[in-house]
Write a protein that holds these residues in place. Structure first.
Motif, PDB file in Angstrom:
ATOM      1  N   ASN A 149     -17.923  16.488  -1.271  1.00  0.00           N
ATOM      2  CA  ASN A 149     -17.245  16.239  -2.545  1.00  0.00           C
ATOM      3  C   ASN A 149     -16.241  15.113  -2.354  1.00  0.00           C
ATOM      4  N   ASN A 150     -16.655  13.901  -2.669  1.00  0.00           N
ATOM      5  CA  ASN A 150     -15.831  12.708  -2.461  1.00  0.00           C
ATOM      6  C   ASN A 150     -14.965  12.457  -3.687  1.00  0.00           C
ATOM      7  N   THR A 151     -13.951  13.293  -3.845  1.00  0.00           N
ATOM      8  CA  THR A 151     -13.090  13.183  -5.005  1.00  0.00           C
ATOM      9  C   THR A 151     -11.715  12.650  -4.616  1.00  0.00           C
ATOM     10  N   TYR A 152     -10.828  12.545  -5.585  1.00  0.00           N
ATOM     11  CA  TYR A 152      -9.471  12.075  -5.349  1.00  0.00           C
ATOM     12  C   TYR A 152      -8.617  13.145  -4.682  1.00  0.00           C
ATOM     13  N   ALA A 153      -7.564  12.699  -4.003  1.00  0.00           N
ATOM     14  CA  ALA A 153      -6.543  13.606  -3.467  1.00  0.00           C
ATOM     15  C   ALA A 153      -5.288  12.791  -3.182  1.00  0.00           C
ATOM     16  N   LEU A 154      -4.191  13.485  -2.947  1.00  0.00           N
ATOM     17  CA  LEU A 154      -2.983  12.860  -2.411  1.00  0.00           C
ATOM     18  C   LEU A 154      -2.844  13.294  -0.960  1.00  0.00           C
ATOM     19  N   ALA A 155      -2.375  12.368  -0.113  1.00  0.00           N
ATOM     20  CA  ALA A 155      -2.196  12.681   1.309  1.00  0.00           C
ATOM     21  C   ALA A 155      -0.864  12.115   1.789  1.00  0.00           C
ATOM     22  N   THR A 184       7.428   9.502  -3.652  1.00  0.00           N
ATOM     23  CA  THR A 184       6.991   8.141  -3.958  1.00  0.00           C
ATOM     24  C   THR A 184       5.477   8.090  -3.759  1.00  0.00           C
ATOM     25  N   LEU A 185       4.806   7.296  -4.583  1.00  0.00           N
ATOM     26  CA  LEU A 185       3.344   7.275  -4.593  1.00  0.00           C
ATOM     27  C   LEU A 185       2.797   5.871  -4.371  1.00  0.00           C
ATOM     28  N   CYS A 186       1.742   5.782  -3.565  1.00  0.00           N
ATOM     29  CA  CYS A 186       0.953   4.558  -3.433  1.00  0.00           C
ATOM     30  C   CYS A 186      -0.422   4.849  -4.012  1.00  0.00           C
ATOM     31  N   VAL A 187      -0.831   4.099  -5.030  1.00  0.00           N
ATOM     32  CA  VAL A 187      -2.092   4.376  -5.716  1.00  0.00           C
ATOM     33  C   VAL A 187      -2.788   3.074  -6.098  1.00  0.00           C
ATOM     34  N   GLU A 188      -4.083   3.165  -6.372  1.00  0.00           N
ATOM     35  CA  GLU A 188      -4.825   2.042  -6.938  1.00  0.00           C
ATOM     36  C   GLU A 188      -4.436   1.855  -8.405  1.00  0.00           C
ATOM     37  N   GLY A 189      -4.635   0.648  -8.917  1.00  0.00           N
ATOM     38  CA  GLY A 189      -4.355   0.394 -10.322  1.00  0.00           C
ATOM     39  C   GLY A 189      -5.201   1.253 -11.239  1.00  0.00           C
ATOM     40  N   GLU A 190      -6.483   1.455 -10.873  1.00  0.00           N
ATOM     41  CA  GLU A 190      -7.363   2.269 -11.711  1.00  0.00           C
ATOM     42  C   GLU A 190      -6.884   3.711 -11.760  1.00  0.00           C
ATOM     43  N   TYR A 223      -3.879   3.497   2.759  1.00  0.00           N
ATOM     44  CA  TYR A 223      -3.951   4.327   3.962  1.00  0.00           C
ATOM     45  C   TYR A 223      -2.914   3.899   5.003  1.00  0.00           C
ATOM     46  N   THR A 224      -2.768   2.594   5.200  1.00  0.00           N
ATOM     47  CA  THR A 224      -1.790   2.134   6.190  1.00  0.00           C
ATOM     48  C   THR A 224      -0.374   2.410   5.716  1.00  0.00           C
ATOM     49  N   GLN A 225      -0.131   2.334   4.416  1.00  0.00           N
ATOM     50  CA  GLN A 225       1.202   2.616   3.888  1.00  0.00           C
ATOM     51  C   GLN A 225       1.548   4.099   4.026  1.00  0.00           C
ATOM     52  N   ILE A 226       0.560   4.961   3.805  1.00  0.00           N
ATOM     53  CA  ILE A 226       0.800   6.395   4.023  1.00  0.00           C
ATOM     54  C   ILE A 226       1.120   6.639   5.492  1.00  0.00           C
ATOM     55  N   GLN A 227       0.314   6.051   6.361  1.00  0.00           N
ATOM     56  CA  GLN A 227       0.511   6.265   7.794  1.00  0.00           C
ATOM     57  C   GLN A 227       1.894   5.814   8.242  1.00  0.00           C
ATOM     58  N   LYS A 228       2.368   4.695   7.711  1.00  0.00           N
ATOM     59  CA  LYS A 228       3.683   4.171   8.074  1.00  0.00           C
ATOM     60  C   LYS A 228       4.816   4.943   7.416  1.00  0.00           C
ATOM     61  N   GLY A 229       4.503   5.721   6.375  1.00  0.00           N
ATOM     62  CA  GLY A 229       5.545   6.435   5.652  1.00  0.00           C
ATOM     63  C   GLY A 229       6.224   5.590   4.596  1.00  0.00           C
ATOM     64  N   ALA A 230       5.617   4.442   4.261  1.00  0.00           N
ATOM     65  CA  ALA A 230       6.203   3.582   3.233  1.00  0.00           C
ATOM     66  C   ALA A 230       6.190   4.261   1.873  1.00  0.00           C
ATOM     67  N   CYS A 231       5.242   5.177   1.669  1.00  0.00           N
ATOM     68  CA  CYS A 231       5.252   6.042   0.503  1.00  0.00           C
ATOM     69  C   CYS A 231       5.026   7.471   1.002  1.00  0.00           C
ATOM     70  N   THR A 232       5.631   8.422   0.322  1.00  0.00           N
ATOM     71  CA  THR A 232       5.500   9.810   0.765  1.00  0.00           C
ATOM     72  C   THR A 232       4.074  10.295   0.600  1.00  0.00           C
ATOM     73  N   TYR A 233       3.477   9.945  -0.543  1.00  0.00           N
ATOM     74  CA  TYR A 233       2.118  10.378  -0.853  1.00  0.00           C
ATOM     75  C   TYR A 233       1.296   9.178  -1.287  1.00  0.00           C
ATOM     76  N   GLY A 234       0.020   9.201  -0.937  1.00  0.00           N
ATOM     77  CA  GLY A 234      -0.875   8.142  -1.367  1.00  0.00           C
ATOM     78  C   GLY A 234      -2.191   8.713  -1.841  1.00  0.00           C
ATOM     79  N   GLU A 235      -2.823   7.986  -2.745  1.00  0.00           N
ATOM     80  CA  GLU A 235      -4.146   8.359  -3.257  1.00  0.00           C
ATOM     81  C   GLU A 235      -5.200   8.102  -2.182  1.00  0.00           C
ATOM     82  N   VAL A 236      -6.007   9.102  -1.907  1.00  0.00           N
ATOM     83  CA  VAL A 236      -7.100   8.956  -0.946  1.00  0.00           C
ATOM     84  C   VAL A 236      -8.369   9.535  -1.538  1.00  0.00           C
ATOM     85  N   PHE A 237      -9.490   9.241  -0.870  1.00  0.00           N
ATOM     86  CA  PHE A 237     -10.766   9.872  -1.202  1.00  0.00           C
ATOM     87  C   PHE A 237     -11.059  10.895  -0.110  1.00  0.00           C
TER      88      PHE A 237
END
Length: 323
Positions: A149-155, A184-190, A223-237
């Motif tokens: 199930n390749n859906t959205y999530a926050l990580a 704080t969130l890192c997400v795609e424009g879509e 993904y790199t921003q999440i890993q670095k902690g630049a945002c607390t949560y990021g959109e992932v698949f």
């Protein structure tokens, strides 16, 4: 919608003209894997068949397309490889109009993007059944789905997880109220603008993250921003191999807001009528697919730099599907 990513070097790039009359695939090459039946393809029930397999251009779908072609070869078919079509519409139209015979597609993509529905069906089996039933009139038959199930999530990264201890989206919503600056969130424009993305998620979970704490960027950068902690949560698949390689923590969608994007074989109905053994050949492969398998195989391509087709072939042999 489904996850368009750059084509891996060495993967066939196809020219497609997706006019209403059809999607004119202009290129392809025979699959020439030296495989024989393992646990699938016994008796070569597809001997004499000439089948064209297609896929979209992002890593996971390239791997799934290769798996399908390898399975058909082991069952005796001659297979033409037309994987790697940019975007979703081209590969879909190719199967619909008979330019291609089969691919792996995602239930949520069909339900929302192709069939024009706005509200996903929460139960994955019911979602698949609805897509299956609606597509029969289009000359397309959906075979039983996988658990993949390749859906959205926050990580989030491990450091932020240790700090905030959130494991579900409901807990993220609670944190956004108790400590607003923490979220704080890192997400795609879509994702930032879709009803089945951030706006809908905020509504479903009763959270409101100010625009000043939402940063829009390309998928890979997230993904790199999440890993670095630049945002607390990021959109992932959820099946992305970088989740595992970066040791990210995925928030559970405990209210089951995000659509189901279960991968399933999609076959041109005329082809399936002529070669019904397609269903029994590919079903064991589909049943083996889940998010862990997908993450592991995707990581071999996206993290380790391996070729998608070779990754698929190695896995098919490892699982004993082919020899």
């Amino acid at each position: 919608m489904r996850r368009a990513r750059p084509v891996i070097a060495g993967t066939l790039v196809l020219l497609a003209c997706c006019a209403p009359a059809g999607c004119g695939l202009t290129s392809g090459s025979p699959m020439v894997d030296d495989v024989s039946p393992g646990s699938i393809g016994q008796g070569e029930p597809l001997k004499g068949a000439h089948l064209t397999v297609t896929s979209k251009s992002f890593t996971e779908n390239l791997v799934l397309g290769a798996m399908m072609g390898i399975a058909f070869q082991a069952a005796g078919a001659d297979v033409l490889d037309r994987t790697g079509i940019q975007g979703s519409i081209g590969s879909r139209e190719a199967v619909r109009n008979g330019d291609a015979d089969a691919m792996y597609e995602y239930t949520g993509t069909a339900w929302i993007t192709y069939q024009g529905n706005s509200e996903p069906i929460p139960d994955p089996q019911q979602q698949w059944q609805a897509v299956h039933d609606a597509d029969l009139k289009n000359g397309v038959t959906w075979l039983p789905p996988s658990r993949l199930n390749n859906t959205y999530a926050l990580a989030m990264n491990q450091a932020n997880f240790a700090k905030y201890r959130t494991g579900t989206l409901s807990q993220v919503a609670a944190l956004s109220k108790s400590d607003p600056s923490a979220v704080t969130l890192c997400v795609e424009g879509e994702f930032a603008n879709r009803a089945d993305g951030l706006p809908g998620m905020e509504k479903a979970y009763g959270m409101s993250v100010p625009a000043s704490r939402v940063t829009q960027m390309d998928t890979g950068i997230i993904y790199t921003q999440i890993q670095k902690g630049a945002c607390t949560y990021g959109e992932v698949f959820t099946t992305d191999g970088r989740i595992k390689s970066m040791n990210l923590v995925v928030m559970a969608d405990d209210k089951k807001f995000f659509p189901n994007y279960n991968a399933a074989p999609v076959i041109n109905s005329r082809t399936l009528k002529e070669w019904p053994a397609i269903a029994t050949v590919i079903d064991p492969v589909t049943r083996k697919l889940d998010n862990k398998v997908a993450q592991d195989l995707n990581a071999k391509v996206d993290v380790d730099g391996e070729d998608p087709h070779q990754v698929a072939l190695d896995w098919m042999k490892q699982e004993g599907f082919v020899k």
